[in-house]
Design a protein around this motif. Structure first.
Motif, short mmCIF file in Angstrom:
data_model
loop_
_atom_site.label_atom_id
_atom_site.label_comp_id
_atom_site.label_asym_id
_atom_site.label_seq_id
_atom_site.Cartn_x
_atom_site.Cartn_y
_atom_site.Cartn_z
N VAL A 76 7.21 -0.13 4.17
CA VAL A 76 8.15 0.21 3.10
C VAL A 76 7.78 1.58 2.52
O VAL A 76 6.69 2.09 2.77
N ASP A 130 1.91 -4.43 -0.70
CA ASP A 130 0.47 -4.31 -0.95
C ASP A 130 -0.27 -5.64 -0.80
O ASP A 130 -0.21 -6.22 0.27
N TYR A 170 -2.78 5.99 6.67
CA TYR A 170 -3.33 6.16 5.32
C TYR A 170 -4.67 5.45 5.24
O TYR A 170 -4.80 4.31 5.67
N HIS A 179 6.36 -8.19 2.11
CA HIS A 179 6.24 -7.37 3.33
C HIS A 179 5.45 -8.09 4.43
O HIS A 179 5.48 -7.68 5.59
N ARG A 228 5.73 -5.38 6.99
CA ARG A 228 6.90 -4.53 7.12
C ARG A 228 6.63 -3.22 6.37
O ARG A 228 6.16 -3.26 5.22
N GLU A 286 2.56 -4.11 -6.38
CA GLU A 286 3.33 -2.94 -5.98
C GLU A 286 4.54 -3.40 -5.19
O GLU A 286 4.49 -4.41 -4.48
N GLY A 340 -7.02 4.18 2.54
CA GLY A 340 -7.11 3.94 1.10
C GLY A 340 -8.47 3.48 0.65
O GLY A 340 -9.43 3.49 1.43
N LYS A 341 -8.56 3.05 -0.60
CA LYS A 341 -9.85 2.64 -1.16
C LYS A 341 -10.31 1.30 -0.57
O LYS A 341 -11.48 1.10 -0.36
N SER A 342 -9.37 0.41 -0.32
CA SER A 342 -9.79 -0.90 0.18
C SER A 342 -9.13 -1.31 1.49
O SER A 342 -9.47 -2.34 2.05
N LYS A 343 -8.16 -0.50 1.98
CA LYS A 343 -7.58 -0.81 3.28
C LYS A 343 -7.05 0.43 3.99
O LYS A 343 -6.84 1.46 3.34
P1 ADP Z 1 -5.23 2.89 -2.69
O1 ADP Z 1 -4.00 3.70 -2.33
O2 ADP Z 1 -5.22 2.54 -4.16
O3 ADP Z 1 -6.50 3.52 -2.26
P2 ADP Z 1 -5.38 0.72 -0.68
O4 ADP Z 1 -6.75 0.98 -0.16
O5 ADP Z 1 -4.99 -0.68 -0.97
O6 ADP Z 1 -5.02 1.47 -2.02
O7 ADP Z 1 -4.40 1.37 0.38
C1 ADP Z 1 -3.23 0.79 0.82
C2 ADP Z 1 -2.06 1.73 0.58
O8 ADP Z 1 -0.93 1.29 1.33
C3 ADP Z 1 -1.65 1.74 -0.87
O9 ADP Z 1 -1.41 3.08 -1.28
C4 ADP Z 1 -0.35 0.94 -0.90
O10 ADP Z 1 0.55 1.40 -1.88
C5 ADP Z 1 0.20 1.17 0.49
N1 ADP Z 1 1.02 0.06 1.00
C6 ADP Z 1 0.89 -1.27 0.74
N2 ADP Z 1 1.81 -1.99 1.41
C7 ADP Z 1 2.55 -1.11 2.13
C8 ADP Z 1 3.68 -1.23 3.02
N3 ADP Z 1 4.19 -2.44 3.32
N4 ADP Z 1 4.20 -0.11 3.55
C9 ADP Z 1 3.67 1.11 3.26
N5 ADP Z 1 2.61 1.30 2.44
C10 ADP Z 1 2.06 0.21 1.87
#
Ligand code: ADP
Ligand code: TMP
Ligand code: ASP
Length: 234
Positions: free
Chosen positions: A81, A189, A5, A66, A79, A176, A7-10
């Motif tokens: 999830v 998160d 994935y 996590h 971890r 989250e 995402g916006k910041s990771k």
């Molecule tokens: P966004 O989805 O708002 O762009 P981020 O850039 O923070 O956010 O992306 C990280 C994504 O990973 C988020 O959608 C978050 O819900 C998800 N995430 C965070 N922790 C976990 C985890 N332990 N297992 C699976 N997904 C996770």
């Protein structure tokens, strides 16, 4: 590593262990569901260190998450999830959205703390929802929602303590939660100045992403100052 994935910041990467993910924190800052966005060198490293130390402190206070370990400047292991698509917000003082939406005066105290749930959906603008909406949308069960609320309130108490030790005041935060393979709820998160509002109780100075949302200061300098305060409590 396989990108799961972006995402916006990771970024989240799958690794050999199917129960674990590598998280890579990016140098990007976004607000308004990603409509406002900027690249800030050094931001990912700072958030990775801060959120890792936050989760470590919480673990010691009896709040598991996590988080497994920090593995590099911008990376950590967590971890894996199944994220519950609900953003749980706890407010101790009025700021941000609630001042605009409901007219609460900025800085008004909420006692007991105010808990809200939002649908995690950028396309819909993360709208405020209630328990009945969450159940109708199959986001979580009634029992799970009670558990999220209980955990978020416990987390609030712990985070208030952590910030107070740093001489700061926790205004509000968003968290989250996810389900592990056994269906247990786990805090996930991140917890950082990107996802909390933190003020200096004497001067009202901001130690969070509001400097970016409102264009009042440098994100990297602000997060550095926050981290220096964290280090000073070690
Ligand atoms: P966004 O989805 O708002 O762009 P981020 O850039 O923070 O956010 O992306 C990280 C994504 O990973 C988020 O959608 C978050 O819900 C998800 N995430 C965070 N922790 C976990 C985890 N332990 N297992 C699976 N997904 C996770
Ligand atoms: P709000 O006042 O904009 O609703 O924000 C409340 C808290 O939640 C604040 O600390 C910032 C955080 N937050 C996020 O981390 N992500 C989001 O998408 C939003 C809207 C808020
Ligand atoms: N996290 C959201 C975004 O990055 C909104 C915010 O924090 O203001 O767009």
């Amino acid at each position: 590593m396989e990108l799961l994935y972006d995402g916006k910041s990771k970024r989240m990467f799958e690794i050999e262990d199917p129960f674990v993910l590598t998280v890579e924190y990016k140098d990007e800052v976004t607000a308004a569901d990603g409509r406002k966005r900027e690249e800030m060198p050094g931001k990912g490293r700072l958030i990775n260190i801060i959120t890792s130390e936050m989760f470590e402190k919480l673990e010691k206070m009896g709040i598991p998450s996590h988080f497994i370990e920090r593995t590099g400047d911008t990376t950590q292991l967590v971890r894996k999830v199944e994220i519950i698509p609900i953003e749980v917000v706890v407010r101790n003082l009025a700021a941000g959205n609630i001042t605009k939406r409901l007219g609460f005066k900025k800085g008004r105290e909420f006692a007991p703390p105010l808990l809200e749930i939002y649908l995690k959906d950028d396309a819909l603008g993360d709208p405020l929802i209630n328990r009945a909406h969450a159940i109708q949308m199959d986001l979580a069960t009634d029992k799970e929602i009670s558990e999220l609320k209980k955990r978020a309130h416990q987390l609030n108490v712990a985070l208030i303590d952590i910030m107070e030790e740093m001489g700061l005041q926790l205004v509000d935060f968003k968290v989250e939660f996810g389900r592990d393979t056994r269906g247990n709820i786990l805090l996930a998160d991140e917890i950082s100045p990107d996802t909390c509002r933190i003020w200096d109780p004497k001067t009202g100075e901001n130690f969070d992403k509001d400097v970016f949302r409102e264009g009042t200061g440098s994100v990297v300098d602000t997060y550095k100052k926050f981290y220096e305060k964290m280090e000073a409590t070690k």
